[in-house]
Design an enzyme around this catalytic site. Structure first.
Site, PDB file in Angstrom:
ATOM      1  N   LYS A 135       0.652  -1.152   0.018  1.00 31.30           N
ATOM      2  CA  LYS A 135      -0.068  -0.007  -0.083  1.00 31.30           C
ATOM      3  C   LYS A 135       0.735   1.148  -0.059  1.00 31.30           C
ATOM      4  O   LYS A 135       0.419   2.358  -0.401  1.00 31.30           O
ATOM      5  CB  LYS A 135      -0.875   0.056   1.192  1.00 31.30           C
ATOM      6  CG  LYS A 135      -0.407  -0.014   2.534  1.00 31.30           C
ATOM      7  CD  LYS A 135      -1.601  -0.050   3.697  1.00 31.30           C
ATOM      8  CE  LYS A 135      -0.872  -0.092   5.025  1.00 31.30           C
ATOM      9  NZ  LYS A 135      -0.331   1.247   5.490  1.00 31.30           N
ATOM     10  N   ASP A 136       2.334   1.208   0.213  1.00 31.68           N
ATOM     11  CA  ASP A 136       2.903   2.246   0.380  1.00 31.68           C
ATOM     12  C   ASP A 136       3.683   2.475  -1.101  1.00 31.68           C
ATOM     13  O   ASP A 136       4.383   3.562  -1.200  1.00 31.68           O
ATOM     14  CB  ASP A 136       4.259   2.120   1.295  1.00 31.68           C
ATOM     15  CG  ASP A 136       3.792   2.293   2.670  1.00 31.68           C
ATOM     16  OD1 ASP A 136       2.523   2.755   3.044  1.00 31.68           O
ATOM     17  OD2 ASP A 136       4.353   1.600   3.695  1.00 31.68           O
ATOM     18  N   SER A 181      -4.698   8.509   8.042  1.00 30.06           N
ATOM     19  CA  SER A 181      -5.342   7.961   6.654  1.00 30.06           C
ATOM     20  C   SER A 181      -6.565   8.999   6.287  1.00 30.06           C
ATOM     21  O   SER A 181      -7.560   8.677   6.917  1.00 30.06           O
ATOM     22  CB  SER A 181      -5.469   6.516   6.665  1.00 30.06           C
ATOM     23  OG  SER A 181      -6.526   6.014   5.611  1.00 30.06           O
ATOM     24  N   LEU A 182      -6.583   9.568   5.051  1.00 27.07           N
ATOM     25  CA  LEU A 182      -7.838  10.240   4.541  1.00 27.07           C
ATOM     26  C   LEU A 182      -8.931   9.246   4.198  1.00 27.07           C
ATOM     27  O   LEU A 182      -9.919   9.246   4.481  1.00 27.07           O
ATOM     28  CB  LEU A 182      -7.260  11.054   3.523  1.00 27.07           C
ATOM     29  CG  LEU A 182      -6.645  12.449   3.782  1.00 27.07           C
ATOM     30  CD1 LEU A 182      -6.210  13.138   2.580  1.00 27.07           C
ATOM     31  CD2 LEU A 182      -7.278  13.371   4.685  1.00 27.07           C
ATOM     32  N   ARG A 183      -8.266   7.880   3.650  1.00 28.57           N
ATOM     33  CA  ARG A 183      -9.221   6.841   3.491  1.00 28.57           C
ATOM     34  C   ARG A 183     -10.359   6.515   4.846  1.00 28.57           C
ATOM     35  O   ARG A 183     -11.571   6.600   4.716  1.00 28.57           O
ATOM     36  CB  ARG A 183      -8.412   5.742   3.191  1.00 28.57           C
ATOM     37  CG  ARG A 183      -9.688   4.500   2.621  1.00 28.57           C
ATOM     38  CD  ARG A 183      -8.768   3.245   2.576  1.00 28.57           C
ATOM     39  NE  ARG A 183      -7.686   2.854   3.738  1.00 28.57           N
ATOM     40  CZ  ARG A 183      -8.168   2.114   4.626  1.00 28.57           C
ATOM     41  NH1 ARG A 183      -9.399   1.637   4.858  1.00 28.57           N
ATOM     42  NH2 ARG A 183      -7.318   2.031   5.638  1.00 28.57           N
ATOM     43  N   ARG A 184      -9.587   6.363   5.639  1.00 31.26           N
ATOM     44  CA  ARG A 184     -10.252   6.137   7.178  1.00 31.26           C
ATOM     45  C   ARG A 184     -11.069   7.255   7.599  1.00 31.26           C
ATOM     46  O   ARG A 184     -12.080   7.211   8.046  1.00 31.26           O
ATOM     47  CB  ARG A 184      -9.246   5.537   8.018  1.00 31.26           C
ATOM     48  CG  ARG A 184      -8.499   4.155   7.909  1.00 31.26           C
ATOM     49  CD  ARG A 184      -7.728   3.972   8.888  1.00 31.26           C
ATOM     50  NE  ARG A 184      -7.108   2.482   8.745  1.00 31.26           N
ATOM     51  CZ  ARG A 184      -5.713   2.083   8.811  1.00 31.26           C
ATOM     52  NH1 ARG A 184      -4.839   3.176   8.951  1.00 31.26           N
ATOM     53  NH2 ARG A 184      -5.188   1.122   8.575  1.00 31.26           N
ATOM     54  N   ARG A 201       0.488  10.266  13.290  1.00 31.16           N
ATOM     55  CA  ARG A 201       1.528   9.499  12.559  1.00 31.16           C
ATOM     56  C   ARG A 201       2.215   8.786  13.571  1.00 31.16           C
ATOM     57  O   ARG A 201       2.150   8.906  14.756  1.00 31.16           O
ATOM     58  CB  ARG A 201       2.446  10.569  12.037  1.00 31.16           C
ATOM     59  CG  ARG A 201       1.741  11.603  10.875  1.00 31.16           C
ATOM     60  CD  ARG A 201       1.635  10.437   9.547  1.00 31.16           C
ATOM     61  NE  ARG A 201       2.952   9.832   9.215  1.00 31.16           N
ATOM     62  CZ  ARG A 201       4.016  10.744   8.962  1.00 31.16           C
ATOM     63  NH1 ARG A 201       4.162  11.965   8.681  1.00 31.16           N
ATOM     64  NH2 ARG A 201       5.140  10.023   8.563  1.00 31.16           N
ATOM     65  N   GLY A 202       3.125   8.048  13.044  1.00 33.87           N
ATOM     66  CA  GLY A 202       4.021   7.094  13.916  1.00 33.87           C
ATOM     67  C   GLY A 202       3.840   5.555  13.626  1.00 33.87           C
ATOM     68  O   GLY A 202       2.845   5.112  13.022  1.00 33.87           O
ATOM     69  N   VAL A 204       2.979   1.545  14.844  1.00 35.36           N
ATOM     70  CA  VAL A 204       2.017   0.965  15.449  1.00 35.36           C
ATOM     71  C   VAL A 204       2.299   1.201  17.197  1.00 35.36           C
ATOM     72  O   VAL A 204       1.328   1.643  17.761  1.00 35.36           O
ATOM     73  CB  VAL A 204       2.029  -0.677  15.277  1.00 35.36           C
ATOM     74  CG1 VAL A 204       0.893  -1.233  16.330  1.00 35.36           C
ATOM     75  CG2 VAL A 204       1.565  -0.982  13.736  1.00 35.36           C
ATOM     76  N   THR A 206       3.938   3.559  18.635  1.00 31.71           N
ATOM     77  CA  THR A 206       3.932   4.968  18.796  1.00 31.71           C
ATOM     78  C   THR A 206       2.322   5.325  18.771  1.00 31.71           C
ATOM     79  O   THR A 206       2.109   5.981  19.962  1.00 31.71           O
ATOM     80  CB  THR A 206       4.637   5.616  17.950  1.00 31.71           C
ATOM     81  OG1 THR A 206       5.969   5.401  17.680  1.00 31.71           O
ATOM     82  CG2 THR A 206       4.492   7.147  18.140  1.00 31.71           C
ATOM     83  N   ARG A 207       1.565   4.827  18.000  1.00 36.12           N
ATOM     84  CA  ARG A 207       0.331   5.216  17.929  1.00 36.12           C
ATOM     85  C   ARG A 207      -0.471   4.798  19.211  1.00 36.12           C
ATOM     86  O   ARG A 207      -1.449   5.410  19.865  1.00 36.12           O
ATOM     87  CB  ARG A 207      -0.424   4.746  16.843  1.00 36.12           C
ATOM     88  CG  ARG A 207       0.175   5.249  15.437  1.00 36.12           C
ATOM     89  CD  ARG A 207      -0.733   5.032  14.518  1.00 36.12           C
ATOM     90  NE  ARG A 207       0.187   5.086  13.126  1.00 36.12           N
ATOM     91  CZ  ARG A 207      -0.369   4.759  11.983  1.00 36.12           C
ATOM     92  NH1 ARG A 207      -1.563   4.626  11.577  1.00 36.12           N
ATOM     93  NH2 ARG A 207       0.669   4.908  10.869  1.00 36.12           N
ATOM     94  N   CYS A 294      -1.860  10.715  -1.707  1.00 34.67           N
ATOM     95  CA  CYS A 294      -2.403  10.665  -0.443  1.00 34.67           C
ATOM     96  C   CYS A 294      -3.256  11.998   0.077  1.00 34.67           C
ATOM     97  O   CYS A 294      -3.866  12.152   1.217  1.00 34.67           O
ATOM     98  CB  CYS A 294      -0.967  10.809   0.484  1.00 34.67           C
ATOM     99  SG  CYS A 294      -0.168   9.238   0.711  1.00 34.67           S
TER     100      CYS A 294
END
Length: 360
Positions: A135-136, A181-184, A201-202, A204, A206-207, A294
């Site tokens: 996806k990146d 994510s703009l999708r989410r 951001r960050g 997993v 970190t979030r 993005c």
């Protein structure tokens, strides 16, 4: 090795004949020379044994490393020469996306932020293969590279994680949901306009730390990543695809090599999961037709249905969730047909969206 054997023969202790009454020995200076030479040979052999047959380039996040280790382990299992100690080396490469964490991805360049430096290392010969989260990966690969391999796809769904609620619907109005994510964001706000989505951001870990510290009341993460990190115990609920269509190629790992490197291409062909590759190709054809970045909320998912056909669902939306356009396609599970399905779905949504829809 032949050179090392020849050197051993050349510098073997000379035959000085029977010992005299005083006792014949190899002269001390010769012995010292032999010791040095043999030590040098041993070092050379050790160095040769440690020369990697494959250098894997990857980002340094725990998830990226888990994906690189998975690739390494599959290569070792498939090729006995790669199972030798030191045959595969993992090289960590820091990308632009790893360095800049305080801005939304769209503001610092969009796609390619997590792949550019790795692709450069591949083209410069500093690594032999590159492991990416698909996806990146931008829809157009750098010239001189190919991506011939996708590993079997993980679960494509998104996970809801919260300390305060069991689902998005249970969050009180005004609650903060963290997501980069703009999708989410668009799909959350489409169904729950009373919530507020903030940049998050960050990696997993970190979030999740930010969530525990109360910066937000909830977050969404790819279930695939949590599974690869053995962190599914953090999941509050799994969102159905009908409520949260995944990102293009979510859950898929892609492995690239140089286009002129037949040896690496042969190694990678042994790992390729064709069903995943075809699904990802369909989704990326959809994305390429939309010329997505993005800055545009785009989602898409292709999979093999129970009758063996391909079922594709695609979506575009406004970032604020006020407008969501969806479409679907069904057809044979084969490359040409699936590429055409993705393109056709993209053209339909471009037409329905109208001028200016993608100019966010």
């Amino acid at each position: 090795m032949a050179g090392a054997i020849a050197m051993r023969s050349l510098f073997a202790p000379p035959n000085l004949g029977p010992s005299s009454s005083t006792g014949s020995h190899v002269p001390r200076r010769v012995r010292r020379s032999l010791v040095k030479i043999r030590a040098a040979i041993a070092v050379e052999q050790e160095t040769q044994a440690k020369v990697s047959l494959i250098r894997i380039g990857t980002r340094g996040s725990p998830l990226a490393l888990a994906q690189a280790y998975e690739t390494r382990d599959k290569l070792k299992a498939a090729h006995s020469e790669l199972a030798e100690e030191g045959a595969i080396e993992i090289i960590i490469i820091k990308t632009t996306g790893d360095k800049i964490l305080n801005q939304p991805l769209a503001d610092i360049g969009g796609k390619g932020l997590f792949t550019k430096e790795i692709d450069e290392a591949l083209l410069e010969g500093r690594i032999d293969i590159a492991v990416h989260s698909m996806k990146d990966v931008p829809t157009y690969l750098p010239e001189g590279t190919v991506l011939p391999c996708n590993l079997p796809r993980e679960d494509v769904r998104d996970a809801f994680i919260s300390l305060n609620a069991k689902s998005l619907s249970e969050l009180p109005a005004g609650s903060l949901v963290g997501s980069a994510s703009l999708r989410r964001q668009s799909q959350i706000l489409y169904r729950y306009p009373s919530l507020k989505v903030v940049n998050f951001r960050g990696n997993v870990q970190t979030r999740l730390k930010k969530l525990r510290e109360g910066e937000v009341q909830a977050t969404l993460l790819a279930l695939a990543g949590l599974k690869r990190l053995n962190m599914t115990d953090t999941v509050t609920a799994i969102l159905p695809i009908e409520d949260m269509l995944p990102a293009i190629a979510q859950g898929a790992i892609g492995i690239a090599c140089r286009s002129n490197d037949d040896k690496m291409a042969d190694y990678l062909s042994s790992l390729n999961h064709e069903e995943t590759r075809l699904a990802v190709t369909c989704e990326r054809a959809f994305l390429a037709t939309l010329d997505g970045s993005c800055r545009t909320p785009i989602a898409g998912y292709a999979f093999k249905s129970s009758d063996g056909n391909c079922l594709f669902r695609g979506l575009v939306a406004s970032p604020d969730g006020t407008r969501v356009l969806e479409t679907s396609r069904t057809g044979p599970y084969s490359l040409d047909e699936m590429v055409e399905m993705g393109k056709d779905a993209g053209k339909e949504l471009l037409s329905r969206a109208g001028p200016g829809f993608f100019d966010w």
